[in-house]
Write a protein that holds these residues in place. Structure first.
Motif, PDB file in Angstrom:
ATOM      1  N   ALA A  69      62.679  33.509  34.702  1.00 42.75           N
ATOM      2  CA  ALA A  69      63.767  34.270  35.317  1.00 42.75           C
ATOM      3  C   ALA A  69      65.059  33.462  35.275  1.00 42.75           C
ATOM      4  O   ALA A  69      66.133  33.995  34.960  1.00 42.75           O
ATOM      5  N   LEU A  70      64.972  32.171  35.560  1.00 41.54           N
ATOM      6  CA  LEU A  70      66.153  31.299  35.479  1.00 41.54           C
ATOM      7  C   LEU A  70      66.647  31.212  34.040  1.00 41.54           C
ATOM      8  O   LEU A  70      67.855  31.287  33.783  1.00 41.54           O
ATOM      9  N   ALA A  71      65.728  31.082  33.087  1.00 39.08           N
ATOM     10  CA  ALA A  71      66.120  31.032  31.672  1.00 39.08           C
ATOM     11  C   ALA A  71      66.848  32.307  31.271  1.00 39.08           C
ATOM     12  O   ALA A  71      67.830  32.265  30.527  1.00 39.08           O
ATOM     13  N   GLY A  72      66.387  33.449  31.765  1.00 40.34           N
ATOM     14  CA  GLY A  72      67.056  34.720  31.478  1.00 40.34           C
ATOM     15  C   GLY A  72      68.482  34.729  31.992  1.00 40.34           C
ATOM     16  O   GLY A  72      69.384  35.291  31.363  1.00 40.34           O
ATOM     17  N   ASP A  73      68.713  34.089  33.133  1.00 39.46           N
ATOM     18  CA  ASP A  73      70.066  33.990  33.684  1.00 39.46           C
ATOM     19  C   ASP A  73      70.957  33.079  32.856  1.00 39.46           C
ATOM     20  O   ASP A  73      72.182  33.156  32.943  1.00 39.46           O
ATOM     21  N   LEU A  74      70.358  32.193  32.062  1.00 38.14           N
ATOM     22  CA  LEU A  74      71.121  31.236  31.261  1.00 38.14           C
ATOM     23  C   LEU A  74      71.419  31.724  29.847  1.00 38.14           C
ATOM     24  O   LEU A  74      72.109  31.045  29.092  1.00 38.14           O
ATOM     25  N   VAL A  75      70.891  32.889  29.474  1.00 36.23           N
ATOM     26  CA  VAL A  75      71.130  33.442  28.139  1.00 36.23           C
ATOM     27  C   VAL A  75      72.629  33.704  27.985  1.00 36.23           C
ATOM     28  O   VAL A  75      73.268  34.297  28.860  1.00 36.23           O
ATOM     29  N   LEU A  76      73.181  33.222  26.881  1.00 37.76           N
ATOM     30  CA  LEU A  76      74.615  33.374  26.623  1.00 37.76           C
ATOM     31  C   LEU A  76      74.864  34.581  25.724  1.00 37.76           C
ATOM     32  O   LEU A  76      74.352  34.635  24.601  1.00 37.76           O
ATOM     33  N   PRO A  77      75.658  35.543  26.197  1.00 40.65           N
ATOM     34  CA  PRO A  77      75.955  36.727  25.372  1.00 40.65           C
ATOM     35  C   PRO A  77      76.689  36.331  24.090  1.00 40.65           C
ATOM     36  O   PRO A  77      77.521  35.428  24.084  1.00 40.65           O
ATOM     37  N   VAL A 115      64.089  31.032  23.733  1.00 44.91           N
ATOM     38  CA  VAL A 115      63.383  30.451  24.862  1.00 44.91           C
ATOM     39  C   VAL A 115      62.048  29.955  24.323  1.00 44.91           C
ATOM     40  O   VAL A 115      61.293  30.718  23.732  1.00 44.91           O
ATOM     41  N   VAL A 116      61.788  28.667  24.529  1.00 41.61           N
ATOM     42  CA  VAL A 116      60.542  28.064  24.060  1.00 41.61           C
ATOM     43  C   VAL A 116      59.839  27.441  25.256  1.00 41.61           C
ATOM     44  O   VAL A 116      60.446  26.671  26.000  1.00 41.61           O
ATOM     45  N   ALA A 123      62.190  40.926  30.222  1.00 43.67           N
ATOM     46  CA  ALA A 123      63.539  40.942  30.793  1.00 43.67           C
ATOM     47  C   ALA A 123      64.380  39.743  30.382  1.00 43.67           C
ATOM     48  O   ALA A 123      65.553  39.649  30.764  1.00 43.67           O
ATOM     49  N   LEU A 124      63.839  38.843  29.581  1.00 42.71           N
ATOM     50  CA  LEU A 124      64.545  37.611  29.214  1.00 42.71           C
ATOM     51  C   LEU A 124      65.891  37.848  28.514  1.00 42.71           C
ATOM     52  O   LEU A 124      66.843  37.135  28.754  1.00 42.71           O
ATOM     53  N   GLY A 125      65.912  38.768  27.600  1.00 44.20           N
ATOM     54  CA  GLY A 125      67.128  38.968  26.813  1.00 44.20           C
ATOM     55  C   GLY A 125      67.230  38.017  25.637  1.00 44.20           C
ATOM     56  O   GLY A 125      68.301  37.863  25.042  1.00 44.20           O
ATOM     57  N   ALA A 126      66.133  37.349  25.293  1.00 47.42           N
ATOM     58  CA  ALA A 126      66.088  36.420  24.165  1.00 47.42           C
ATOM     59  C   ALA A 126      64.647  36.327  23.694  1.00 47.42           C
ATOM     60  O   ALA A 126      63.723  36.541  24.480  1.00 47.42           O
ATOM     61  N   PRO A 127      64.448  36.013  22.408  1.00 49.34           N
ATOM     62  CA  PRO A 127      63.071  35.847  21.939  1.00 49.34           C
ATOM     63  C   PRO A 127      62.414  34.647  22.611  1.00 49.34           C
ATOM     64  O   PRO A 127      63.066  33.638  22.867  1.00 49.34           O
ATOM     65  N   ALA A 128      61.132  34.784  22.928  1.00 42.94           N
ATOM     66  CA  ALA A 128      60.383  33.703  23.580  1.00 42.94           C
ATOM     67  C   ALA A 128      59.196  33.307  22.720  1.00 42.94           C
ATOM     68  O   ALA A 128      58.592  34.143  22.057  1.00 42.94           O
TER      69      ALA A 128
END
Length: 149
Positions: free
Chosen positions: A83-91, A97-98, A114-119
């Motif tokens: 969840a914190l990593a999702g908040d750090l995703v830069l548009p 995310v690894v 919900a991440l908004g980035a590939p994991a």
């Protein structure tokens, strides 16, 4: 996301710990970053520790900090870290995310979605099972059957 849970203290056949192998994996990923890149390493243990870098000098410092990290121990909360990593995703940037772990952690699929980035999961520990004591039993001493257990 670097798993720093207690299970990462287990030794591998080559004599290193799972955490040492995970640190090396994280450092390999950080090695390819350069000026203009940003990185955040979340170390999961009893609490989540955040280490970040946004320029070449701070990337060097980040690599040094990761190389000398002690194992924090405790239980990793992967969902909170994701969840914190999702908040750090830069548009507008390429985000990845690894999770570097021995697999002793599990994530809620909704949190991952919900991440908004590939994991991706980078597993350490090979075929070594993640084992723990799962049951303890006791029985009466046959020489003192009335003694408390």
């Amino acid at each position: 996301l670097l798993d720093g849970s207690t299970s990462m203290a287990a030794s591998l056949p080559n004599g290193t710990t799972r955490f040492e192998a995970a640190r090396i994996g994280a450092l390999d990923r950080l090695a390819g970053l350069q000026e203009g890149d940003a990185a955040t390493v979340l170390v999961m243990g009893t609490q989540v520790t955040t280490l970040g870098a946004t320029d070449a000098a701070s990337l060097d410092v980040l690599r040094e900090r990761v190389a000398t990290l002690p194992l924090p121990g405790g239980q990793a909360d992967l969902d909170a870290a994701l969840a914190l990593a999702g908040d750090l995703v830069l548009p507008g940037r390429e985000n990845d995310v690894v999770v570097v772990s021995d697999g002793a952690v599990a994530a809620d699929p909704a949190t991952v979605a919900a991440l908004g980035a590939p994991a991706a999961l980078e597993a350490v520990g090979g075929d070594d099972a993640n084992a723990a004591v799962v049951s303890v039993a006791s029985r009466a001493d046959p020489l003192a059957p009335d003694a408390p257990l």
